[in-house]
Design a protein around this motif. Structure first.
Motif, PDB file in Angstrom:
ATOM      1  N   LYS A   1      -4.549   3.480  -5.966  1.00  0.00           N
ATOM      2  CA  LYS A   1      -5.369   4.463  -6.694  1.00  0.00           C
ATOM      3  C   LYS A   1      -6.810   4.436  -6.206  1.00  0.00           C
ATOM      4  CE  LYS A   1      -2.687   4.152 -10.940  1.00  0.00           C
ATOM      5  NZ  LYS A   1      -2.718   3.739 -12.357  1.00  0.00           N
ATOM      6  N   LYS A   2      -7.325   3.248  -5.971  1.00  0.00           N
ATOM      7  CA  LYS A   2      -8.708   3.115  -5.518  1.00  0.00           C
ATOM      8  C   LYS A   2      -8.878   3.675  -4.097  1.00  0.00           C
ATOM      9  CE  LYS A   2     -12.385  -0.263  -4.901  1.00  0.00           C
ATOM     10  NZ  LYS A   2     -12.772  -1.667  -4.998  1.00  0.00           N
ATOM     11  N   LEU A   3      -7.968   3.319  -3.200  1.00  0.00           N
ATOM     12  CA  LEU A   3      -8.066   3.777  -1.813  1.00  0.00           C
ATOM     13  C   LEU A   3      -7.998   5.292  -1.711  1.00  0.00           C
ATOM     14  CD1 LEU A   3      -8.146   3.178   1.244  1.00  0.00           C
ATOM     15  CD2 LEU A   3      -5.653   3.090   1.168  1.00  0.00           C
ATOM     16  N   TYR A   4      -7.066   5.899  -2.449  1.00  0.00           N
ATOM     17  CA  TYR A   4      -6.875   7.347  -2.382  1.00  0.00           C
ATOM     18  C   TYR A   4      -7.763   8.107  -3.373  1.00  0.00           C
ATOM     19  CZ  TYR A   4      -2.887   6.681   0.713  1.00  0.00           C
ATOM     20  OH  TYR A   4      -2.081   6.347   1.776  1.00  0.00           O
ATOM     21  N   LYS A   5      -8.580   7.361  -4.144  1.00  0.00           N
ATOM     22  CA  LYS A   5      -9.516   7.948  -5.121  1.00  0.00           C
ATOM     23  C   LYS A   5      -8.802   8.905  -6.068  1.00  0.00           C
ATOM     24  CE  LYS A   5     -13.494   7.386  -2.192  1.00  0.00           C
ATOM     25  NZ  LYS A   5     -13.637   7.568  -0.795  1.00  0.00           N
TER      26      LYS A   5
ATOM     27  N   MET B   1       0.807  -1.212   0.000  1.00  0.00           N
ATOM     28  CA  MET B   1       0.000   0.000   0.000  1.00  0.00           C
ATOM     29  C   MET B   1       0.850   1.277   0.000  1.00  0.00           C
ATOM     30  SD  MET B   1      -2.945  -1.160  -0.329  1.00  0.00           S
ATOM     31  CE  MET B   1      -3.875   0.352  -0.176  1.00  0.00           C
ATOM     32  N   LEU B   2       2.141   1.115  -0.258  1.00  0.00           N
ATOM     33  CA  LEU B   2       3.061   2.256  -0.252  1.00  0.00           C
ATOM     34  C   LEU B   2       3.710   2.431  -1.615  1.00  0.00           C
ATOM     35  CD1 LEU B   2       4.835   1.495   3.135  1.00  0.00           C
ATOM     36  CD2 LEU B   2       3.001   3.140   2.739  1.00  0.00           C
ATOM     37  N   LEU B   3       4.011   3.663  -1.944  1.00  0.00           N
ATOM     38  CA  LEU B   3       4.679   3.985  -3.204  1.00  0.00           C
ATOM     39  C   LEU B   3       6.151   4.317  -3.016  1.00  0.00           C
ATOM     40  CD1 LEU B   3       1.920   6.312  -4.645  1.00  0.00           C
ATOM     41  CD2 LEU B   3       2.555   4.068  -5.523  1.00  0.00           C
ATOM     42  N   SER B   4       6.465   4.933  -1.866  1.00  0.00           N
ATOM     43  CA  SER B   4       7.796   5.503  -1.677  1.00  0.00           C
ATOM     44  C   SER B   4       8.118   5.611  -0.188  1.00  0.00           C
ATOM     45  CB  SER B   4       7.814   6.892  -2.321  1.00  0.00           C
ATOM     46  OG  SER B   4       8.881   7.670  -1.872  1.00  0.00           O
TER      47      SER B   4
ATOM     48  N   THR C   1       2.111  13.325 -10.245  1.00  0.00           N
ATOM     49  CA  THR C   1       2.423  11.911 -10.038  1.00  0.00           C
ATOM     50  C   THR C   1       1.430  11.297  -9.057  1.00  0.00           C
ATOM     51  OG1 THR C   1       3.878  12.278  -8.140  1.00  0.00           O
ATOM     52  CG2 THR C   1       4.895  12.397 -10.354  1.00  0.00           C
ATOM     53  N   LEU C   2       1.378   9.983  -9.067  1.00  0.00           N
ATOM     54  CA  LEU C   2       0.536   9.271  -8.110  1.00  0.00           C
ATOM     55  C   LEU C   2       1.001   9.562  -6.689  1.00  0.00           C
ATOM     56  CD1 LEU C   2      -1.727   7.276  -7.481  1.00  0.00           C
ATOM     57  CD2 LEU C   2      -0.112   5.403  -7.934  1.00  0.00           C
ATOM     58  N   LEU C   3       2.312   9.630  -6.479  1.00  0.00           N
ATOM     59  CA  LEU C   3       2.845   9.951  -5.156  1.00  0.00           C
ATOM     60  C   LEU C   3       2.381  11.337  -4.710  1.00  0.00           C
ATOM     61  CD1 LEU C   3       4.595   9.189  -2.726  1.00  0.00           C
ATOM     62  CD2 LEU C   3       6.564  10.126  -3.955  1.00  0.00           C
ATOM     63  N   ASP C   4       2.374  12.307  -5.608  1.00  0.00           N
ATOM     64  CA  ASP C   4       1.887  13.652  -5.265  1.00  0.00           C
ATOM     65  C   ASP C   4       0.448  13.598  -4.768  1.00  0.00           C
ATOM     66  OD1 ASP C   4       4.294  14.783  -6.069  1.00  0.00           O
ATOM     67  OD2 ASP C   4       3.541  15.369  -8.046  1.00  0.00           O
ATOM     68  N   ALA C   5      -0.390  12.837  -5.471  1.00  0.00           N
ATOM     69  CA  ALA C   5      -1.801  12.725  -5.110  1.00  0.00           C
ATOM     70  C   ALA C   5      -1.963  12.069  -3.742  1.00  0.00           C
ATOM     71  CB  ALA C   5      -2.556  11.937  -6.176  1.00  0.00           C
ATOM     72  N   VAL C   6      -1.190  11.020  -3.492  1.00  0.00           N
ATOM     73  CA  VAL C   6      -1.267  10.300  -2.220  1.00  0.00           C
ATOM     74  C   VAL C   6      -0.823  11.201  -1.066  1.00  0.00           C
ATOM     75  CG1 VAL C   6      -0.200   8.411  -0.918  1.00  0.00           C
ATOM     76  CG2 VAL C   6      -1.080   8.000  -3.225  1.00  0.00           C
TER      77      VAL C   6
ATOM     78  N   SER D   1       4.504  -2.515  -4.561  1.00  0.00           N
ATOM     79  CA  SER D   1       3.285  -1.701  -4.539  1.00  0.00           C
ATOM     80  C   SER D   1       2.173  -2.299  -5.388  1.00  0.00           C
ATOM     81  CB  SER D   1       3.571  -0.288  -5.061  1.00  0.00           C
ATOM     82  OG  SER D   1       4.573   0.342  -4.310  1.00  0.00           O
ATOM     83  N   ASP D   2       0.950  -2.218  -4.879  1.00  0.00           N
ATOM     84  CA  ASP D   2      -0.232  -2.604  -5.643  1.00  0.00           C
ATOM     85  C   ASP D   2      -0.897  -1.301  -6.116  1.00  0.00           C
ATOM     86  OD1 ASP D   2      -2.757  -3.382  -6.584  1.00  0.00           O
ATOM     87  OD2 ASP D   2      -2.900  -5.026  -5.129  1.00  0.00           O
ATOM     88  N   LEU D   3      -0.518  -0.848  -7.297  1.00  0.00           N
ATOM     89  CA  LEU D   3      -0.935   0.464  -7.782  1.00  0.00           C
ATOM     90  C   LEU D   3      -2.447   0.609  -7.896  1.00  0.00           C
ATOM     91  CD1 LEU D   3       1.792   1.159 -10.497  1.00  0.00           C
ATOM     92  CD2 LEU D   3       1.711   1.935  -8.133  1.00  0.00           C
ATOM     93  N   GLU D   4      -3.124  -0.433  -8.339  1.00  0.00           N
ATOM     94  CA  GLU D   4      -4.582  -0.343  -8.490  1.00  0.00           C
ATOM     95  C   GLU D   4      -5.271  -0.152  -7.139  1.00  0.00           C
ATOM     96  OE1 GLU D   4      -6.093   0.210 -11.352  1.00  0.00           O
ATOM     97  OE2 GLU D   4      -4.049   0.161 -12.111  1.00  0.00           O
TER      98      GLU D   4
END
Length: 175
Positions: free
Chosen positions: A146-150, A47-50, A160-165, A140-143
């Motif tokens: 993305k779903k959890l953080y909408k 559940m982590l990207l970085s 980036t996805l990290l920026d959104a998270v 990481s499970d990207l899907e």
């Protein structure tokens, strides 16, 4: 193999992250953490990207502890809670805390610089293969993230996805 960083707002403290895969004793580790025998946060790396994501959560947890504003009972549970995009504590543990069947774990320690021996002590408790923390994105499970953080497609195009998270983590208290 591990990653230690000094907190900018608390220069007396280090946040150390240790990543393991092929973990065989997740149930035992989780039980020890619940009982307070492990002085660290045990986080589900899928559940982590970085490592930066964890550093943000730890920095916020330390700050909230210093001003007596934590929403959970311990610094380590507060780190796990701060990773979540919602204010639901049990949901945060379900999504980000390790489960008995997990085969990977990120251990997060918050300690004084002179307590660096804690890293070695923790590494002996995990029955798994220690890998570079920078390799966390390979787990990481990207899907699911993305779903959890909408995170929308439009949002991914402008950042980036990290920026959104990180944005969701930082603003959950005011949304």
């Amino acid at each position: 193999m591990h990653l230690s960083q000094t907190l900018e707002l608390s220069p007396d403290l280090n946040v150390t992250q240790i990543l393991f895969k092929e973990v065989q004793n997740a149930a035992e580790l989780r039980q020890n953490a619940v009982q307070g025998k492990i002085k660290g946060a045990l986080i589900k790396p899928t559940m982590l990207l970085s490592p930066f994501q964890v550093l943000v959560a730890a920095n916020k947890a330390v700050h909230l502890q210093k001003i007596n504003q934590m929403k959970t009972r311990s610094l380590f549970s507060e780190i796990i809670f701060n990773l979540s995009p919602t204010n639901n504590i049990s949901e945060a543990f379900k999504r980000f805390g390790i489960s008995d069947s997990d085969n990977s774990v990120l251990v997060v320690l918050v300690h004084n610089k002179e307590d660096s021996h804690l890293v070695g002590d923790m590494a002996t408790k995990v029955d798994g293969l220690q890998i570079q923390v920078d390799d966390i994105s390979s787990l990481s499970d990207l899907e699911k993230i993305k779903k959890l953080y909408k995170v929308s497609l439009h949002e991914e195009k402008c950042g980036t996805l990290l920026d959104a998270v990180i944005c969701r983590m930082a603003t959950k208290d005011v949304m």
